[in-house]
Structures are given as C-alpha cells and as structure tokens.
Design a protein around this motif. Structure first.
Motif, PDB file in Angstrom:
ATOM      1  N   UNK A 172     -26.347 -54.159  -0.123  1.00  0.00           N
ATOM      2  CA  UNK A 172     -25.508 -54.668   0.956  1.00  0.00           C
ATOM      3  C   UNK A 172     -26.364 -55.444   1.934  1.00  0.00           C
ATOM      4  N   UNK A 173     -25.738 -56.365   2.635  1.00  0.00           N
ATOM      5  CA  UNK A 173     -26.347 -56.990   3.795  1.00  0.00           C
ATOM      6  C   UNK A 173     -25.633 -56.465   5.035  1.00  0.00           C
ATOM      7  N   UNK A 174     -26.349 -56.420   6.151  1.00  0.00           N
ATOM      8  CA  UNK A 174     -25.767 -55.894   7.380  1.00  0.00           C
ATOM      9  C   UNK A 174     -26.413 -56.584   8.569  1.00  0.00           C
ATOM     10  N   UNK A 175     -25.653 -56.658   9.653  1.00  0.00           N
ATOM     11  CA  UNK A 175     -26.157 -57.306  10.869  1.00  0.00           C
ATOM     12  C   UNK A 175     -25.719 -56.517  12.085  1.00  0.00           C
ATOM     13  N   UNK A 176     -26.688 -56.143  12.918  1.00  0.00           N
ATOM     14  CA  UNK A 176     -26.379 -55.594  14.230  1.00  0.00           C
ATOM     15  C   UNK A 176     -26.231 -56.766  15.187  1.00  0.00           C
ATOM     16  N   UNK A 177     -25.101 -56.819  15.877  1.00  0.00           N
ATOM     17  CA  UNK A 177     -24.807 -58.003  16.684  1.00  0.00           C
ATOM     18  C   UNK A 177     -24.411 -57.604  18.103  1.00  0.00           C
ATOM     19  N   UNK A 178     -24.701 -58.493  19.037  1.00  0.00           N
ATOM     20  CA  UNK A 178     -24.304 -58.289  20.433  1.00  0.00           C
ATOM     21  C   UNK A 178     -24.283 -59.634  21.139  1.00  0.00           C
ATOM     22  N   UNK A 179     -23.418 -59.784  22.138  1.00  0.00           N
ATOM     23  CA  UNK A 179     -23.260 -61.083  22.802  1.00  0.00           C
ATOM     24  C   UNK A 179     -24.529 -61.632  23.436  1.00  0.00           C
ATOM     25  N   UNK A 180     -25.455 -60.750  23.828  1.00  0.00           N
ATOM     26  CA  UNK A 180     -26.689 -61.228  24.447  1.00  0.00           C
ATOM     27  C   UNK A 180     -27.556 -62.028  23.480  1.00  0.00           C
ATOM     28  N   UNK A 181     -27.334 -61.851  22.173  1.00  0.00           N
ATOM     29  CA  UNK A 181     -28.154 -62.534  21.173  1.00  0.00           C
ATOM     30  C   UNK A 181     -27.367 -63.406  20.206  1.00  0.00           C
ATOM     31  N   UNK A 182     -26.079 -63.106  20.035  1.00  0.00           N
ATOM     32  CA  UNK A 182     -25.304 -63.794  19.010  1.00  0.00           C
ATOM     33  C   UNK A 182     -24.003 -64.351  19.588  1.00  0.00           C
ATOM     34  N   UNK A 183     -23.745 -65.609  19.348  1.00  0.00           N
ATOM     35  CA  UNK A 183     -22.436 -66.190  19.652  1.00  0.00           C
ATOM     36  C   UNK A 183     -21.533 -65.969  18.441  1.00  0.00           C
ATOM     37  N   UNK A 184     -20.215 -66.101  18.603  1.00  0.00           N
ATOM     38  CA  UNK A 184     -19.341 -66.027  17.426  1.00  0.00           C
ATOM     39  C   UNK A 184     -19.742 -67.027  16.345  1.00  0.00           C
ATOM     40  N   UNK A 185     -20.172 -68.207  16.755  1.00  0.00           N
ATOM     41  CA  UNK A 185     -20.605 -69.220  15.785  1.00  0.00           C
ATOM     42  C   UNK A 185     -21.857 -68.765  15.031  1.00  0.00           C
ATOM     43  N   UNK A 186     -22.752 -68.068  15.724  1.00  0.00           N
ATOM     44  CA  UNK A 186     -23.945 -67.525  15.073  1.00  0.00           C
ATOM     45  C   UNK A 186     -23.557 -66.539  13.968  1.00  0.00           C
ATOM     46  N   UNK A 187     -22.572 -65.705  14.261  1.00  0.00           N
ATOM     47  CA  UNK A 187     -22.172 -64.676  13.299  1.00  0.00           C
ATOM     48  C   UNK A 187     -21.583 -65.310  12.046  1.00  0.00           C
TER      49      UNK A 187
END
Length: 244
Positions: A172-187
């Motif tokens: 599997x691939x997985x990503x921990x995400x948060x607004x301080x580092x990732x924009x919706x476009x980044x995701x």
C-alpha cells in the motif's frame, strides 16, 4: 584490549539492529493479522508531524536484541506477524539477517518505509523476506524536500514506487497530510504519482504531545469532510482509496 580486538568489537556492535521500541500487540498495523510492531532507531527524514521524535533523531534508548527474541519466541502461538517501522528500517545494517530470523520463527513480516533506499527494498523482496510493504508518499515530487525537511533524491522514491508496482506481494501507499504542508492540489498530485496502485490511504494528521517539530503541536488537520471531497477527485485511480 588490543587494537584489533577493539576494531572487531566495533564491527559487532555496529552490525546489530538498533531498536528503540516495541508494541507487543496491534490489530491495525498489519492488515488481517495480529502483529507486534518493532521500532528501529534513526531516520533520513525529519517530517515535522512525526510522532516518534526520539526514534527519528536517534536518541531513543536501545532495547537489547535478546529482549526482542525472547518476546517473539514467547508469542509464537499468539501473534501472526511482525511489523518493522521506525524511524526508517532500511537504514539498519543488519536488517537482512534480522528479518531472516523473524521469518524462521514462522512470522509474516511487514515493512514500513519511506522509499529512500530502493536498493534495500529490492534485495529484501528478491530474497522473499517481506510479506507486505507500506510506503509513505510525503508530497508532490517537487515539494518533497519541504515536507521531509531534508535534501532528497526523489528519483530514489520513484524507483521504490516502481519496485513495489512490479512486485508480487501485497503493498500500500499512504500519506499523512495536513493543511500546513499540503494543499488540496498537492494531495491530488500525490495520488497521481502512484496512480494505478492497489491501495492508497490518506492519514489524518493527529496532534500529539511530542512531535519532531514542536511548532506543529498546534497545527490543525483537515476535516473529514474536506478529505472526503478531495478524495472524490482520484478514488477511481485505485482499487482501495480510504481515509484513516
């Protein structure tokens, strides 16, 4: 001690696994199995949101390997698998013999990795030492260094992605995400980088009492609704695409 003996002693010490923690039972780390999770010391990234600062920075107290083997021997009829996480397990010089010994006890082995050591990942897979792999995707390729707080050769990350996609084991691939580092476009860009993989999980950032970067202690996560809306753009690219 003679100089030659000192050199031999250093080699022996350096060849051992550096283990900084163990979770003796987990029902969530290995899909479908009761497992124990072993945390190796040291990491080549410094992700601000990481919950294991002592492990990552290499200052965790080392657990003697004998304690690990005694524990695994005692649980052979109670758990099914061992998860190796960190830190970054592929940095460990003794990882091959360590996993061989785990397999000899009859356990399945899951590796958590950031993908920066594709040569180690490939050798482990070619030796049939892994039964499941979970690899982190930290950011869009051009922003990777910003999220991991280190210079990074993203070609190595891409190579690991390719190795897994061409493997015959579950992964599997997985990503921990948060607004301080990732924009919706980044995701969306992150999902596009691994498009066609069987499983992709987005993981909520969860504030904790201790993080690698203490300035992130008060950072806010995405709301579940925000993530659900973002996932709609790419969920069809994967057999399984979920929010954790």
């Amino acid at each position: 001690m003679e100089p030659a003996e000192k050199d031999l002693y250093c080699v022996v010490i350096l060849s051992l696994m550096l283990i900084g923690g163990i979770q003796k039972t987990t029902l969530v780390d290995y899909p479908g199995k009761v497992a124990a999770t072993i945390f190796t010391i040291g990491c080549n990234f410094r992700c601000s949101f990481c919950h294991n600062p002592e492990i990552v920075k290499g200052i965790a107290k080392v657990i003697p390997e004998k304690e690990i083997w005694d524990f695994l021997e005692s649980r052979r009829n109670l758990i099914d698998a061992v998860c190796l996480t960190g830190g970054e397990p592929t940095l460990q010089s003794d990882i091959f013999s360590f996993i061989k010994k785990i397999k000899a006890l009859g356990y399945a082995v899951k590796l958590d990795t950031n993908g920066l050591k594709p040569e180690v990942l490939a050798k482990l897979l070619n030796a049939d030492l892994l039964d499941y792999v979970a690899m982190d995707i930290k950011a869009p390729w051009d922003k990777y260094h910003l999220v991991v707080a280190r210079k990074v050769d993203v070609e190595k990350i891409k190579e690991s992605v390719g190795i897994l996609k061409n493997s015959n084991i579950p992964y599997e691939f997985r990503s921990t995400i948060l607004p301080a580092l990732h924009t919706p476009e980044d995701i969306v860009a992150m999902a596009r980088q691994i498009k066609g993989a069987p499983k992709y999980f987005l993981q909520h950032f969860r504030p904790a009492l201790s993080l690698v970067n203490e300035s992130f202690l008060d950072k806010k996560p995405f709301t579940r609704k925000e993530l659900i809306d973002i996932v709609q753009e790419f969920k069809e690219w994967f057999e399984v695409c979920r929010i954790r």
